[in-house]
Design an enzyme around this catalytic site. Structure first.
Site, mmCIF file in Angstrom:
data_model
loop_
_atom_site.group_PDB
_atom_site.id
_atom_site.type_symbol
_atom_site.label_atom_id
_atom_site.label_comp_id
_atom_site.label_asym_id
_atom_site.label_seq_id
_atom_site.Cartn_x
_atom_site.Cartn_y
_atom_site.Cartn_z
ATOM 1 N N GLY A 29 45.808 48.195 81.264
ATOM 2 C CA GLY A 29 44.670 48.765 81.628
ATOM 3 C C GLY A 29 44.205 49.159 79.962
ATOM 4 N N GLY A 95 49.251 52.643 88.004
ATOM 5 C CA GLY A 95 49.185 51.434 88.845
ATOM 6 C C GLY A 95 47.795 51.132 88.739
ATOM 7 N N GLY A 97 45.731 49.733 87.623
ATOM 8 C CA GLY A 97 46.395 48.127 87.224
ATOM 9 C C GLY A 97 47.170 47.245 88.297
ATOM 10 N N GLU A 103 55.391 49.077 83.625
ATOM 11 C CA GLU A 103 55.441 50.179 83.431
ATOM 12 C C GLU A 103 56.807 51.356 83.414
ATOM 13 O OE1 GLU A 103 50.634 50.265 83.038
ATOM 14 O OE2 GLU A 103 51.768 51.264 84.536
ATOM 15 N N LYS A 121 40.677 62.010 83.604
ATOM 16 C CA LYS A 121 42.257 61.737 83.948
ATOM 17 C C LYS A 121 43.005 62.806 84.059
ATOM 18 C CE LYS A 121 41.059 57.333 84.125
ATOM 19 N NZ LYS A 121 41.907 56.392 83.137
HETATM 20 C C1 5RP Z 1 48.098 50.334 84.822
HETATM 21 C C2 5RP Z 1 48.237 51.151 84.418
HETATM 22 C C3 5RP Z 1 46.627 52.121 83.977
HETATM 23 O O1 5RP Z 1 47.226 53.050 82.640
HETATM 24 C C4 5RP Z 1 45.990 53.231 84.531
HETATM 25 O O2 5RP Z 1 45.215 52.104 85.957
HETATM 26 C C5 5RP Z 1 44.451 53.821 83.672
HETATM 27 O O3 5RP Z 1 44.053 52.525 83.380
HETATM 28 P P1 5RP Z 1 42.475 52.784 82.813
HETATM 29 O O4 5RP Z 1 43.298 52.774 81.609
HETATM 30 O O5 5RP Z 1 42.186 51.112 82.331
HETATM 31 O O6 5RP Z 1 41.768 54.087 83.271
HETATM 32 O O7 5RP Z 1 48.979 52.729 84.507
HETATM 33 O O8 5RP Z 1 49.009 49.662 85.861
#
Ligand code: 5RP
Length: 220
Positions: A29, A95, A97, A103, A121
């Protein structure tokens, strides 16, 4: 302060949690990309890493980090990753990303999960962010029917094939009051590879960036 600046701030703070002489687990991510950038800029020694996506592997290799196969690694100390939502009990939705399966595998091997996010978040109840579910393509419609029966509205993620050759259903409209029960229920559906609920093994430490600096939440 922009969200990007907050991500850089928390990425820098996470450098303090890199164990010396041990394999590091690295998530995926945009926040994690900033973390990898900071490892490179600050020349932080990382003896080796296990990686949760092809993109992360590329970025780690680009700064000279040795990326090893999880099959050739013992359970390790620290996994560092972002999240899409984190609740007050350290449960997460991940998820966004599309890297949730790898993960979760790396999370299961780590003694400590350190979650790095910006303050946007943090939520009271998970579910506003659509819950990603990685599925075997031939099970798409049946899994979708089952998810609808659980009260969600699954939407196939467009133009998305995961690193494992699978698809993602993003489930809208869930108000997740019992993340552990829902994680177990969705995991049981034939054709589901992984659900992006991280409750049976959530975060141990949450670092979250605010305009006033990075705050630390520790479990129990
Ligand atoms: C990827 C993930 C990422 O950790 C989640 O989407 C957060 O991403 P970002 O740091 O771009 O906000 O779970 O599968």
């Amino acid at each position: 302060m922009t969200q990007d600046e907050l991500k850089v701030m928390v990425a820098k703070a996470a450098l303090d949690y890199i164990p010396s002489g041990s394999v590091l687990g690295v998530g995926s991510g945009s926040t994690v990309m900033k973390f990898i950038e900071q490892i490179g800029i600050n020349k932080v020694p990382v003896s080796a890493a296990v990686s949760s996506s092809n993109k992360t592997t590329e970025a780690l290799k680009a700064i000279g980090v040795n990326v090893v196969d999880p099959n050739e690694t013992q359970p390790y100390e620290v996994y560092i990753d972002g999240a899409d939502e984190v609740d007050p009990n350290f449960n997460m939705i991940k998820g966004g990303g599309a890297c949730l399966t790898r993960e979760k595998i790396l999370t299961s091997m780590a003694k400590k999960f350190i979650c790095i996010v910006d303050k946007s978040k943090l939520v009271e109840t998970l579910g506003k962010f659509p819950l990603p579910v990685e599925i075997i393509p031939m099970a798409r419609e049946q899994v979708a029917r089952t998810l609808r029966a659980l009260g969600g509205e699954p939407v196939l993620r467009k133009d998305c094939i995961t690193d494992n050759g699978c698809e993602i259903l993003d489930v809208h409209g869930l108000n997740i009051t019992d993340p552990l029960a829902l994680e177990q229920k969705i995991n049981q559906i034939p054709g589901v590879v992984t659900v992006g609920l991280f409750a049976s093994k959530g975060a141990d430490i949450v670092l979250y960036a605010t305009e006033e600096g990075v705050k630390v939440l520790k479990r129990g």
